[in-house]
Scaffold this active site. Structure first.
Site, PDB file in Angstrom:
ATOM      1  N   HIS A  98       0.952  -0.851   0.153  1.00  0.00           N
ATOM      2  CA  HIS A  98      -0.713  -0.312   0.123  1.00  0.00           C
ATOM      3  C   HIS A  98       0.629   1.504  -0.366  1.00  0.00           C
ATOM      4  CE1 HIS A  98       0.917   0.236   4.406  1.00  0.00           C
ATOM      5  NE2 HIS A  98       0.342  -0.932   4.716  1.00  0.00           N
TER       6      HIS A  98
HETATM    7  P1  TYD Z   1      -0.686  -2.305   7.864  1.00  0.00           P
HETATM    8  O1  TYD Z   1      -0.413  -0.939   7.810  1.00  0.00           O
HETATM    9  O2  TYD Z   1      -2.017  -2.967   6.405  1.00  0.00           O
HETATM   10  O3  TYD Z   1       0.063  -3.689   8.080  1.00  0.00           O
HETATM   11  P2  TYD Z   1       1.129  -3.801   6.748  1.00  0.00           P
HETATM   12  O4  TYD Z   1       1.641  -2.730   6.372  1.00  0.00           O
HETATM   13  O5  TYD Z   1       2.334  -3.642   7.559  1.00  0.00           O
HETATM   14  O6  TYD Z   1       1.248  -5.053   6.307  1.00  0.00           O
HETATM   15  O7  TYD Z   1      -2.150  -2.669   8.857  1.00  0.00           O
HETATM   16  C1  TYD Z   1      -2.006  -3.706  10.143  1.00  0.00           C
HETATM   17  C2  TYD Z   1      -3.736  -3.503  10.801  1.00  0.00           C
HETATM   18  O8  TYD Z   1      -2.707  -2.978  11.852  1.00  0.00           O
HETATM   19  C3  TYD Z   1      -4.668  -2.386   9.971  1.00  0.00           C
HETATM   20  O9  TYD Z   1      -5.517  -2.540   9.501  1.00  0.00           O
HETATM   21  C4  TYD Z   1      -5.121  -1.706  11.681  1.00  0.00           C
HETATM   22  C5  TYD Z   1      -4.424  -2.530  13.048  1.00  0.00           C
HETATM   23  N1  TYD Z   1      -2.616  -0.817  12.733  1.00  0.00           N
HETATM   24  C6  TYD Z   1      -3.087  -0.087  13.660  1.00  0.00           C
HETATM   25  O10 TYD Z   1      -4.904  -0.552  14.368  1.00  0.00           O
HETATM   26  N2  TYD Z   1      -2.477   1.234  14.337  1.00  0.00           N
HETATM   27  C7  TYD Z   1      -1.511   0.835  13.412  1.00  0.00           C
HETATM   28  O11 TYD Z   1      -0.711   2.098  13.994  1.00  0.00           O
HETATM   29  C8  TYD Z   1      -0.985   0.691  12.808  1.00  0.00           C
HETATM   30  C9  TYD Z   1       0.180   0.504  11.856  1.00  0.00           C
HETATM   31  C10 TYD Z   1      -1.824  -0.723  11.563  1.00  0.00           C
END
Ligand code: TYD
Length: 137
Positions: A50
């Site tokens: 993303h």
């Molecule tokens: P995401 O940023 O999509 O993970 P990555 O990019 O590492 O694969 O985050 C996964 C989930 O975690 C997101 O849907 C909601 C939760 N989340 C939070 O609640 N707070 C945060 O600060 C982050 C980064 C994620």
């Protein structure tokens, strides 16, 4: 065009163990609003996939190693992070994925925004459209 960049963090090499640090007004080019970390990643898993509309961040491999693959809509960059004294600064509007995590890898992420799902761009073609319209401004 937004360009990722490696920040060389201070390091105090010491036979008793090394020390590095981050100060908001010195090493980090934005106001820190949030810190999160990624750990216990099973072998072969890929995180990210993303971009962010507004969020800037700095990623540090506090332990172990992983690769951050960055796409700014024009060019792809691969950063292999394996030292806790390098920070990878990512401005907004960069598509990223993080892969090739070693055992016990610990990724620290310092962010310019609080968490908001509204800031995520999870559709690659929308990301490309946003990059194109951003370049016209
Ligand atoms: P995401 O940023 O999509 O993970 P990555 O990019 O590492 O694969 O985050 C996964 C989930 O975690 C997101 O849907 C909601 C939760 N989340 C939070 O609640 N707070 C945060 O600060 C982050 C980064 C994620």
């Amino acid at each position: 065009m937004n360009i990722p960049k490696i920040l060389d963090l201070p390091k105090y090499l010491d036979p008793r163990g090394n020390l590095s640090f981050i100060e908001q007004n010195n090493q980090i080019p934005f106001e820190i609003k949030r810190i999160y970390w990624i750990y216990d990643v099973p072998g072969g898993e890929v995180r990210g996939g993303h971009a962010f509309k507004e969020q800037h961040e700095v990623i540090v491999a506090l332990s172990g190693s992983f690769d951050v693959i960055i796409d700014n809509g024009v060019q792809e960059y691969k950063f292999s992070l394996n030292r806790s004294y390098y920070g990878l600064y990512l401005p907004n509007l960069l598509w990223r994925r993080v892969e090739n995590f070693s055992t016990n890898a610990l990724a620290l992420v310092i962010s310019s925004t609080e968490y908001s799902e509204l800031d995520y761009i999870r559709d690659y073609s929308k990301f490309k459209d946003m990059v194109r319209s951003n370049e016209k401004v």
